[in-house]
Write a protein that holds these residues in place. Structure first.
Motif, PDB file in Angstrom:
ATOM      1  N   MET A  85       0.950  -1.035   0.099  1.00 13.90           N
ATOM      2  CA  MET A  85       0.051   0.128  -0.005  1.00 13.90           C
ATOM      3  C   MET A  85       1.024   1.218  -0.007  1.00 13.90           C
ATOM      4  SD  MET A  85      -3.053   1.130   2.645  1.00 13.90           S
ATOM      5  CE  MET A  85      -2.242   1.988   3.966  1.00 13.90           C
ATOM      6  N   SER A  86       0.317   2.195  -0.803  1.00 11.63           N
ATOM      7  CA  SER A  86       1.143   3.519  -0.848  1.00 11.63           C
ATOM      8  C   SER A  86       0.287   4.547  -0.848  1.00 11.63           C
ATOM      9  CB  SER A  86       2.189   3.433  -2.122  1.00 11.63           C
ATOM     10  OG  SER A  86       1.302   3.554  -3.358  1.00 11.63           O
ATOM     11  N   VAL A  87       0.969   5.864  -0.657  1.00  9.35           N
ATOM     12  CA  VAL A  87       0.020   7.087  -0.408  1.00  9.35           C
ATOM     13  C   VAL A  87       0.402   8.099  -1.290  1.00  9.35           C
ATOM     14  CG1 VAL A  87      -0.930   8.776   1.047  1.00  9.35           C
ATOM     15  CG2 VAL A  87      -0.557   6.548   1.785  1.00  9.35           C
ATOM     16  N   GLY A  88      -0.233   8.716  -2.230  1.00  9.16           N
ATOM     17  CA  GLY A  88      -0.063   9.473  -3.076  1.00  9.16           C
ATOM     18  C   GLY A  88      -0.546  11.022  -2.572  1.00  9.16           C
ATOM     19  N   HIS A  89      -0.107  11.903  -3.260  1.00  7.75           N
ATOM     20  CA  HIS A  89      -0.454  13.506  -3.107  1.00  7.75           C
ATOM     21  C   HIS A  89      -1.276  13.885  -4.471  1.00  7.75           C
ATOM     22  CE1 HIS A  89       0.082  13.914   1.361  1.00  7.75           C
ATOM     23  NE2 HIS A  89       0.960  13.121   1.094  1.00  7.75           N
ATOM     24  N   VAL A  90      -2.340  14.648  -4.306  1.00  9.80           N
ATOM     25  CA  VAL A  90      -2.318  15.677  -5.323  1.00  9.80           C
ATOM     26  C   VAL A  90      -2.871  16.785  -4.622  1.00  9.80           C
ATOM     27  CG1 VAL A  90      -4.101  16.062  -7.003  1.00  9.80           C
ATOM     28  CG2 VAL A  90      -3.692  13.874  -6.654  1.00  9.80           C
ATOM     29  N   SER A  91      -1.852  17.913  -5.169  1.00  5.42           N
ATOM     30  CA  SER A  91      -2.297  19.234  -4.586  1.00  5.42           C
ATOM     31  C   SER A  91      -1.907  20.142  -5.612  1.00  5.42           C
ATOM     32  CB  SER A  91      -0.967  19.374  -3.471  1.00  5.42           C
ATOM     33  OG  SER A  91       0.345  19.407  -4.135  1.00  5.42           O
ATOM     34  N   PRO A  92      -2.954  21.317  -5.550  1.00  8.41           N
ATOM     35  CA  PRO A  92      -2.908  22.275  -6.660  1.00  8.41           C
ATOM     36  C   PRO A  92      -1.466  23.080  -6.659  1.00  8.41           C
ATOM     37  CG  PRO A  92      -4.576  22.740  -4.798  1.00  8.41           C
ATOM     38  CD  PRO A  92      -3.595  21.579  -4.421  1.00  8.41           C
ATOM     39  N   ILE A  93      -0.994  23.033  -7.643  1.00 12.23           N
ATOM     40  CA  ILE A  93       0.326  24.059  -8.064  1.00 12.23           C
ATOM     41  C   ILE A  93       0.195  25.307  -7.992  1.00 12.23           C
ATOM     42  CG2 ILE A  93       1.985  24.193  -9.843  1.00 12.23           C
ATOM     43  CD1 ILE A  93       1.357  21.437 -10.990  1.00 12.23           C
ATOM     44  N   GLY A  94       0.895  25.985  -7.218  1.00 15.27           N
ATOM     45  CA  GLY A  94       1.101  27.313  -7.191  1.00 15.27           C
ATOM     46  C   GLY A  94       0.124  27.891  -6.457  1.00 15.27           C
TER      47      GLY A  94
ATOM     48  N   PRO B 172      -7.472  17.766   3.378  1.00 13.89           N
ATOM     49  CA  PRO B 172      -7.811  17.029   2.137  1.00 13.89           C
ATOM     50  C   PRO B 172      -8.434  15.954   2.335  1.00 13.89           C
ATOM     51  CG  PRO B 172      -5.649  16.704   3.320  1.00 13.89           C
ATOM     52  CD  PRO B 172      -6.255  18.002   4.215  1.00 13.89           C
ATOM     53  N   ASP B 173      -8.886  15.250   1.164  1.00 12.25           N
ATOM     54  CA  ASP B 173      -9.681  14.047   1.329  1.00 12.25           C
ATOM     55  C   ASP B 173      -8.784  12.813   0.734  1.00 12.25           C
ATOM     56  OD1 ASP B 173     -12.213  15.120   1.725  1.00 12.25           O
ATOM     57  OD2 ASP B 173     -12.362  15.736  -0.567  1.00 12.25           O
ATOM     58  N   THR B 174      -9.076  11.740   1.685  1.00 12.14           N
ATOM     59  CA  THR B 174      -8.167  10.434   1.478  1.00 12.14           C
ATOM     60  C   THR B 174      -9.056   9.535   0.685  1.00 12.14           C
ATOM     61  OG1 THR B 174      -7.056  10.751   3.313  1.00 12.14           O
ATOM     62  CG2 THR B 174      -6.984   8.910   2.163  1.00 12.14           C
ATOM     63  N   VAL B 175      -8.764   9.281  -0.673  1.00 15.39           N
ATOM     64  CA  VAL B 175      -9.731   8.763  -1.488  1.00 15.39           C
ATOM     65  C   VAL B 175      -8.899   7.299  -1.858  1.00 15.39           C
ATOM     66  CG1 VAL B 175     -10.795  10.505  -2.334  1.00 15.39           C
ATOM     67  CG2 VAL B 175      -8.954   9.674  -3.829  1.00 15.39           C
ATOM     68  N   PRO B 176      -9.607   6.134  -1.810  1.00 13.80           N
ATOM     69  CA  PRO B 176      -8.847   4.842  -2.198  1.00 13.80           C
ATOM     70  C   PRO B 176      -8.817   4.873  -3.940  1.00 13.80           C
ATOM     71  CG  PRO B 176     -11.158   4.567  -1.635  1.00 13.80           C
ATOM     72  CD  PRO B 176     -10.927   5.960  -1.533  1.00 13.80           C
ATOM     73  N   VAL B 177      -7.648   4.501  -4.448  1.00 10.14           N
ATOM     74  CA  VAL B 177      -7.786   4.092  -5.708  1.00 10.14           C
ATOM     75  C   VAL B 177      -6.921   2.660  -6.070  1.00 10.14           C
ATOM     76  CG1 VAL B 177      -7.317   6.510  -6.254  1.00 10.14           C
ATOM     77  CG2 VAL B 177      -5.546   5.281  -5.849  1.00 10.14           C
ATOM     78  N   GLU B 178      -7.602   2.168  -7.118  1.00  9.00           N
ATOM     79  CA  GLU B 178      -7.204   0.615  -7.310  1.00  9.00           C
ATOM     80  C   GLU B 178      -5.942   0.642  -7.782  1.00  9.00           C
ATOM     81  OE1 GLU B 178      -9.322  -2.489 -10.048  1.00  9.00           O
ATOM     82  OE2 GLU B 178     -10.822  -1.202  -9.041  1.00  9.00           O
ATOM     83  N   ALA B 179      -4.786   0.079  -7.120  1.00  6.22           N
ATOM     84  CA  ALA B 179      -3.438  -0.379  -7.667  1.00  6.22           C
ATOM     85  C   ALA B 179      -3.453  -1.342  -8.842  1.00  6.22           C
ATOM     86  CB  ALA B 179      -2.820  -1.015  -6.565  1.00  6.22           C
ATOM     87  N   ASP B 180      -2.453  -1.015  -9.707  1.00  3.37           N
ATOM     88  CA  ASP B 180      -2.024  -1.812 -10.771  1.00  3.37           C
ATOM     89  C   ASP B 180      -2.419  -3.328 -10.738  1.00  3.37           C
ATOM     90  OD1 ASP B 180      -2.134   0.181 -12.517  1.00  3.37           O
ATOM     91  OD2 ASP B 180       0.077   0.287 -12.766  1.00  3.37           O
ATOM     92  N   GLY B 181      -1.547  -3.941  -9.627  1.00  3.74           N
ATOM     93  CA  GLY B 181      -1.606  -5.338  -9.457  1.00  3.74           C
ATOM     94  C   GLY B 181      -2.668  -5.531  -8.484  1.00  3.74           C
ATOM     95  N   GLY B 182      -3.497  -4.971  -8.291  1.00  2.00           N
ATOM     96  CA  GLY B 182      -4.612  -5.301  -7.510  1.00  2.00           C
ATOM     97  C   GLY B 182      -4.342  -4.597  -5.948  1.00  2.00           C
ATOM     98  N   GLY B 183      -5.079  -4.522  -5.026  1.00  2.00           N
ATOM     99  CA  GLY B 183      -4.976  -3.829  -3.917  1.00  2.00           C
ATOM    100  C   GLY B 183      -5.363  -2.323  -4.166  1.00  2.00           C
ATOM    101  N   VAL B 184      -5.200  -1.675  -3.095  1.00  2.00           N
ATOM    102  CA  VAL B 184      -5.660  -0.357  -3.043  1.00  2.00           C
ATOM    103  C   VAL B 184      -4.529   0.899  -2.524  1.00  2.00           C
ATOM    104  CG1 VAL B 184      -6.946   1.327  -1.890  1.00  2.00           C
ATOM    105  CG2 VAL B 184      -7.887  -0.853  -2.425  1.00  2.00           C
ATOM    106  N   ASN B 185      -4.479   1.902  -3.359  1.00  2.00           N
ATOM    107  CA  ASN B 185      -3.651   2.785  -2.835  1.00  2.00           C
ATOM    108  C   ASN B 185      -4.232   3.873  -2.417  1.00  2.00           C
ATOM    109  OD1 ASN B 185      -1.097   1.499  -3.574  1.00  2.00           O
ATOM    110  ND2 ASN B 185      -1.207   2.340  -5.759  1.00  2.00           N
TER     111      ASN B 185
END
Ligand code: ZN
Length: 60
Positions: free
Chosen positions: A1-10, A28-41
């Motif tokens: 499992m990993s965690v990424g960030h999406v943030s507005p630039i500037g 911020p909202d934390t949303v689950p996204v399907e990982a490529d090999g299965g599982g959730v990031n």
């Protein structure tokens, strides 16, 4: 499992994207996204504080 960030630039403020936690002043909202090999990031979606999101799909 990993965690990424999406943030507005500037954005007007500095977003805390250094940690794997949704610990930022923008609430911020934390949303689950399907990982490529299965599982959730987890994706931490930061909000711009200048109201840019309301203009999404606008002229620019
Ligand atoms: Zn933020």
């Amino acid at each position: 499992m990993s965690v990424g960030h999406v943030s507005p630039i500037g954005d007007l403020i500095d977003h805390n994207t250094a940690t794997g936690e949704a610990d930022c002043v923008c609430g911020p909202d934390t949303v689950p996204v399907e990982a490529d090999g299965g599982g959730v990031n987890w994706l931490i979606v930061h909000h711009s504080l200048d109201g840019r999101e309301q203009q999404e799909g606008g002229a620019r």
